[in-house]
Design a protein around this motif. Structure first.
Motif, PDB file in Angstrom:
ATOM      1  N   CYS A 191      -3.580   0.241 -10.841  1.00  0.00           N
ATOM      2  CA  CYS A 191      -2.179  -0.133 -11.080  1.00  0.00           C
ATOM      3  C   CYS A 191      -1.262   0.656 -10.148  1.00  0.00           C
ATOM      4  CB  CYS A 191      -1.804   0.142 -12.529  1.00  0.00           C
ATOM      5  SG  CYS A 191      -2.743  -0.861 -13.703  1.00  0.00           S
ATOM      6  N   PHE A 192      -0.230  -0.013  -9.659  1.00  0.00           N
ATOM      7  CA  PHE A 192       0.729   0.641  -8.767  1.00  0.00           C
ATOM      8  C   PHE A 192       2.077  -0.054  -8.880  1.00  0.00           C
ATOM      9  CE2 PHE A 192      -0.870  -2.872  -6.316  1.00  0.00           C
ATOM     10  CZ  PHE A 192       0.176  -3.284  -5.510  1.00  0.00           C
ATOM     11  N   GLN A 193       3.071   0.602  -8.340  1.00  0.00           N
ATOM     12  CA  GLN A 193       4.394  -0.003  -8.229  1.00  0.00           C
ATOM     13  C   GLN A 193       4.661  -0.203  -6.752  1.00  0.00           C
ATOM     14  OE1 GLN A 193       7.539   2.115 -10.201  1.00  0.00           O
ATOM     15  NE2 GLN A 193       8.978   0.442  -9.976  1.00  0.00           N
ATOM     16  N   SER A 194       5.138  -1.379  -6.397  1.00  0.00           N
ATOM     17  CA  SER A 194       5.375  -1.719  -5.006  1.00  0.00           C
ATOM     18  C   SER A 194       6.580  -0.961  -4.459  1.00  0.00           C
ATOM     19  CB  SER A 194       5.609  -3.225  -4.881  1.00  0.00           C
ATOM     20  OG  SER A 194       5.929  -3.565  -3.566  1.00  0.00           O
ATOM     21  N   VAL A 238       4.968  -2.910 -12.671  1.00  0.00           N
ATOM     22  CA  VAL A 238       3.674  -2.281 -12.421  1.00  0.00           C
ATOM     23  C   VAL A 238       2.619  -3.382 -12.379  1.00  0.00           C
ATOM     24  CG1 VAL A 238       1.962  -0.649 -13.296  1.00  0.00           C
ATOM     25  CG2 VAL A 238       4.405  -0.151 -13.535  1.00  0.00           C
ATOM     26  N   HIS A 239       1.872  -3.423 -11.291  1.00  0.00           N
ATOM     27  CA  HIS A 239       0.858  -4.466 -11.161  1.00  0.00           C
ATOM     28  C   HIS A 239      -0.350  -3.949 -10.384  1.00  0.00           C
ATOM     29  CE1 HIS A 239       3.999  -5.036  -8.044  1.00  0.00           C
ATOM     30  NE2 HIS A 239       2.976  -5.151  -7.231  1.00  0.00           N
ATOM     31  N   ARG A 240      -1.312  -4.824 -10.206  1.00  0.00           N
ATOM     32  CA  ARG A 240      -2.513  -4.530  -9.428  1.00  0.00           C
ATOM     33  C   ARG A 240      -2.840  -5.754  -8.599  1.00  0.00           C
ATOM     34  NH1 ARG A 240      -7.073  -3.408 -13.639  1.00  0.00           N
ATOM     35  NH2 ARG A 240      -5.485  -1.935 -14.123  1.00  0.00           N
ATOM     36  N   MET A 241      -3.606  -5.548  -7.556  1.00  0.00           N
ATOM     37  CA  MET A 241      -4.080  -6.677  -6.747  1.00  0.00           C
ATOM     38  C   MET A 241      -5.424  -7.135  -7.303  1.00  0.00           C
ATOM     39  SD  MET A 241      -2.313  -7.838  -4.271  1.00  0.00           S
ATOM     40  CE  MET A 241      -0.660  -7.352  -3.870  1.00  0.00           C
ATOM     41  N   GLU A 301       1.458   5.308  -9.042  1.00  0.00           N
ATOM     42  CA  GLU A 301       1.743   5.534  -7.628  1.00  0.00           C
ATOM     43  C   GLU A 301       2.623   4.424  -7.085  1.00  0.00           C
ATOM     44  OE1 GLU A 301      -1.398   6.461  -4.901  1.00  0.00           O
ATOM     45  OE2 GLU A 301      -2.590   7.368  -6.497  1.00  0.00           O
ATOM     46  N   ILE A 302       3.474   4.776  -6.139  1.00  0.00           N
ATOM     47  CA  ILE A 302       4.276   3.793  -5.413  1.00  0.00           C
ATOM     48  C   ILE A 302       3.532   3.540  -4.111  1.00  0.00           C
ATOM     49  CG2 ILE A 302       6.476   3.349  -4.275  1.00  0.00           C
ATOM     50  CD1 ILE A 302       7.718   5.273  -6.405  1.00  0.00           C
ATOM     51  N   ARG A 303       3.161   2.284  -3.886  1.00  0.00           N
ATOM     52  CA  ARG A 303       2.362   1.949  -2.713  1.00  0.00           C
ATOM     53  C   ARG A 303       2.905   0.693  -2.045  1.00  0.00           C
ATOM     54  NH1 ARG A 303      -3.251   2.030  -5.564  1.00  0.00           N
ATOM     55  NH2 ARG A 303      -4.092   1.386  -3.580  1.00  0.00           N
ATOM     56  N   ASP A 304       2.534   0.512  -0.797  1.00  0.00           N
ATOM     57  CA  ASP A 304       2.910  -0.667  -0.029  1.00  0.00           C
ATOM     58  C   ASP A 304       2.015  -1.822  -0.476  1.00  0.00           C
ATOM     59  OD1 ASP A 304       2.869  -2.707   2.015  1.00  0.00           O
ATOM     60  OD2 ASP A 304       3.847  -1.276   3.353  1.00  0.00           O
ATOM     61  N   GLU A 305       2.623  -2.843  -1.075  1.00  0.00           N
ATOM     62  CA  GLU A 305       1.859  -3.958  -1.642  1.00  0.00           C
ATOM     63  C   GLU A 305       0.988  -4.655  -0.594  1.00  0.00           C
ATOM     64  OE1 GLU A 305       2.796  -8.086  -3.983  1.00  0.00           O
ATOM     65  OE2 GLU A 305       3.991  -6.324  -4.487  1.00  0.00           O
ATOM     66  N   GLN A 306       1.496  -4.826   0.615  1.00  0.00           N
ATOM     67  CA  GLN A 306       0.726  -5.498   1.660  1.00  0.00           C
ATOM     68  C   GLN A 306      -0.507  -4.681   2.033  1.00  0.00           C
ATOM     69  OE1 GLN A 306       1.145  -8.614   2.676  1.00  0.00           O
ATOM     70  NE2 GLN A 306      -0.676  -8.444   3.940  1.00  0.00           N
ATOM     71  N   VAL A 307      -0.365  -3.366   2.084  1.00  0.00           N
ATOM     72  CA  VAL A 307      -1.497  -2.488   2.410  1.00  0.00           C
ATOM     73  C   VAL A 307      -2.554  -2.559   1.299  1.00  0.00           C
ATOM     74  CG1 VAL A 307      -2.207  -0.071   2.741  1.00  0.00           C
ATOM     75  CG2 VAL A 307      -0.169  -0.958   3.906  1.00  0.00           C
ATOM     76  N   VAL A 308      -2.117  -2.544   0.054  1.00  0.00           N
ATOM     77  CA  VAL A 308      -3.052  -2.652  -1.069  1.00  0.00           C
ATOM     78  C   VAL A 308      -3.797  -3.982  -0.992  1.00  0.00           C
ATOM     79  CG1 VAL A 308      -3.291  -2.724  -3.586  1.00  0.00           C
ATOM     80  CG2 VAL A 308      -1.676  -1.119  -2.532  1.00  0.00           C
ATOM     81  N   LYS A 309      -3.065  -5.065  -0.707  1.00  0.00           N
ATOM     82  CA  LYS A 309      -3.680  -6.396  -0.589  1.00  0.00           C
ATOM     83  C   LYS A 309      -4.728  -6.399   0.521  1.00  0.00           C
ATOM     84  CE  LYS A 309      -2.679 -11.243   0.186  1.00  0.00           C
ATOM     85  NZ  LYS A 309      -1.710 -12.305   0.240  1.00  0.00           N
ATOM     86  N   ASN A 314      -6.378  -3.846   1.732  1.00  0.00           N
ATOM     87  CA  ASN A 314      -7.508  -3.005   1.335  1.00  0.00           C
ATOM     88  C   ASN A 314      -8.445  -3.737   0.378  1.00  0.00           C
ATOM     89  OD1 ASN A 314      -6.564  -0.892   2.905  1.00  0.00           O
ATOM     90  ND2 ASN A 314      -5.613   0.186   1.201  1.00  0.00           N
ATOM     91  N   VAL A 315      -7.870  -4.470  -0.577  1.00  0.00           N
ATOM     92  CA  VAL A 315      -8.681  -5.220  -1.538  1.00  0.00           C
ATOM     93  C   VAL A 315      -9.450  -6.333  -0.820  1.00  0.00           C
ATOM     94  CG1 VAL A 315      -8.517  -6.814  -3.513  1.00  0.00           C
ATOM     95  CG2 VAL A 315      -7.310  -4.628  -3.567  1.00  0.00           C
ATOM     96  N   GLU A 316      -8.786  -7.045   0.074  1.00  0.00           N
ATOM     97  CA  GLU A 316      -9.463  -8.120   0.808  1.00  0.00           C
ATOM     98  C   GLU A 316     -10.537  -7.558   1.744  1.00  0.00           C
ATOM     99  OE1 GLU A 316      -6.182 -10.345   2.455  1.00  0.00           O
ATOM    100  OE2 GLU A 316      -5.947 -11.497   0.597  1.00  0.00           O
ATOM    101  N   HIS A 317     -10.283  -6.388   2.337  1.00  0.00           N
ATOM    102  CA  HIS A 317     -11.280  -5.747   3.196  1.00  0.00           C
ATOM    103  C   HIS A 317     -12.508  -5.346   2.365  1.00  0.00           C
ATOM    104  CE1 HIS A 317     -12.929  -3.470   6.534  1.00  0.00           C
ATOM    105  NE2 HIS A 317     -13.107  -2.454   5.702  1.00  0.00           N
ATOM    106  N   ALA A 318     -12.274  -4.797   1.174  1.00  0.00           N
ATOM    107  CA  ALA A 318     -13.391  -4.426   0.299  1.00  0.00           C
ATOM    108  C   ALA A 318     -14.210  -5.663  -0.073  1.00  0.00           C
ATOM    109  CB  ALA A 318     -12.870  -3.727  -0.958  1.00  0.00           C
ATOM    110  N   SER A 319     -13.540  -6.773  -0.366  1.00  0.00           N
ATOM    111  CA  SER A 319     -14.245  -8.023  -0.671  1.00  0.00           C
ATOM    112  C   SER A 319     -15.107  -8.459   0.506  1.00  0.00           C
ATOM    113  CB  SER A 319     -13.252  -9.135  -1.015  1.00  0.00           C
ATOM    114  OG  SER A 319     -12.704  -8.951  -2.289  1.00  0.00           O
ATOM    115  N   SER A 320     -14.559  -8.337   1.702  1.00  0.00           N
ATOM    116  CA  SER A 320     -15.293  -8.710   2.909  1.00  0.00           C
ATOM    117  C   SER A 320     -16.534  -7.836   3.097  1.00  0.00           C
ATOM    118  CB  SER A 320     -14.360  -8.598   4.119  1.00  0.00           C
ATOM    119  OG  SER A 320     -15.025  -8.973   5.290  1.00  0.00           O
ATOM    120  N   GLU A 321     -16.394  -6.538   2.844  1.00  0.00           N
ATOM    121  CA  GLU A 321     -17.542  -5.633   2.945  1.00  0.00           C
ATOM    122  C   GLU A 321     -18.623  -6.008   1.941  1.00  0.00           C
ATOM    123  OE1 GLU A 321     -16.065  -1.606   2.456  1.00  0.00           O
ATOM    124  OE2 GLU A 321     -16.184  -1.294   4.627  1.00  0.00           O
TER     125      GLU A 321
END
Length: 153
Positions: free
Chosen positions: A141-144, A55-58, A8-16, A18-25
């Motif tokens: 995994c996603f592409q920015s 191709v990377h992941r947060m 998937e092509i995704r917005d890297e900042q949005v993925v970041k 989302n990951v930080e929000h999940a950590s907070s939860e």
């Protein structure tokens, strides 16, 4: 690309975020007063797509420590109960593969785009080391979007 899953092509900042929000939860579920390592999510290469350097992941590794082991055990029990209540699917709950056989919970997010790996380290009080819960939240995994825009330009 061969039979590999479509990236998937995704917005890297949005993925970041989302990951930080999940950590907070997850930290909210732990609900224990302790010291938390301060780190943010960062992009890391997706090893399963070695030929695809864009191709990377947060990844967001952190831990909570400075808390009595019994409190951390109770926090792990809360995670077992509360993660599924919030839609996370626990895919592993048992000892990890390390020599220490640490208690480990691995859970996938409701949307399937993230996974959390939570491990409990209980140190004997005479060791002088602190017990902790070590957490790593990773995206799939996603592409920015910025990488694909650069290729097009």
């Amino acid at each position: 690309m061969s039979d590999e899953k479509k990236i998937e092509i995704r917005d890297e900042q949005v993925v970041k975020e989302n990951v930080e929000h999940a950590s907070s939860e997850i930290l909210d579920i732990i609900a224990t007063k302790g010291k938390v390592t301060q780190s943010g999510a960062f992009a890391a290469p997706c090893s399963s797509y070695a030929s695809e350097d864009k191709v990377h992941r947060m990844r967001h590794p952190w831990s909570i420590y400075g808390v009595p082991g019994e409190d951390l055990k109770k926090a792990m029990d809360r995670l077992r109960k509360e993660l599924p209540a919030k839609g996370w699917k626990i895919v592993k709950d048992g000892p990890d593969k390390s020599r220490a056989k640490l208690p480990q919970i691995v859970a996938n997010s409701p949307d399937g785009h993230m996974s959390a790996d939570l491990r409990l380290w209980i140190e004997p009080s005479e060791s002088g080391r602190s017990s902790m819960i070590e957490a790593t939240v990773v995206s799939d995994c996603f592409q920015s979007k910025s990488d694909t825009a650069a290729e097009a330009g």
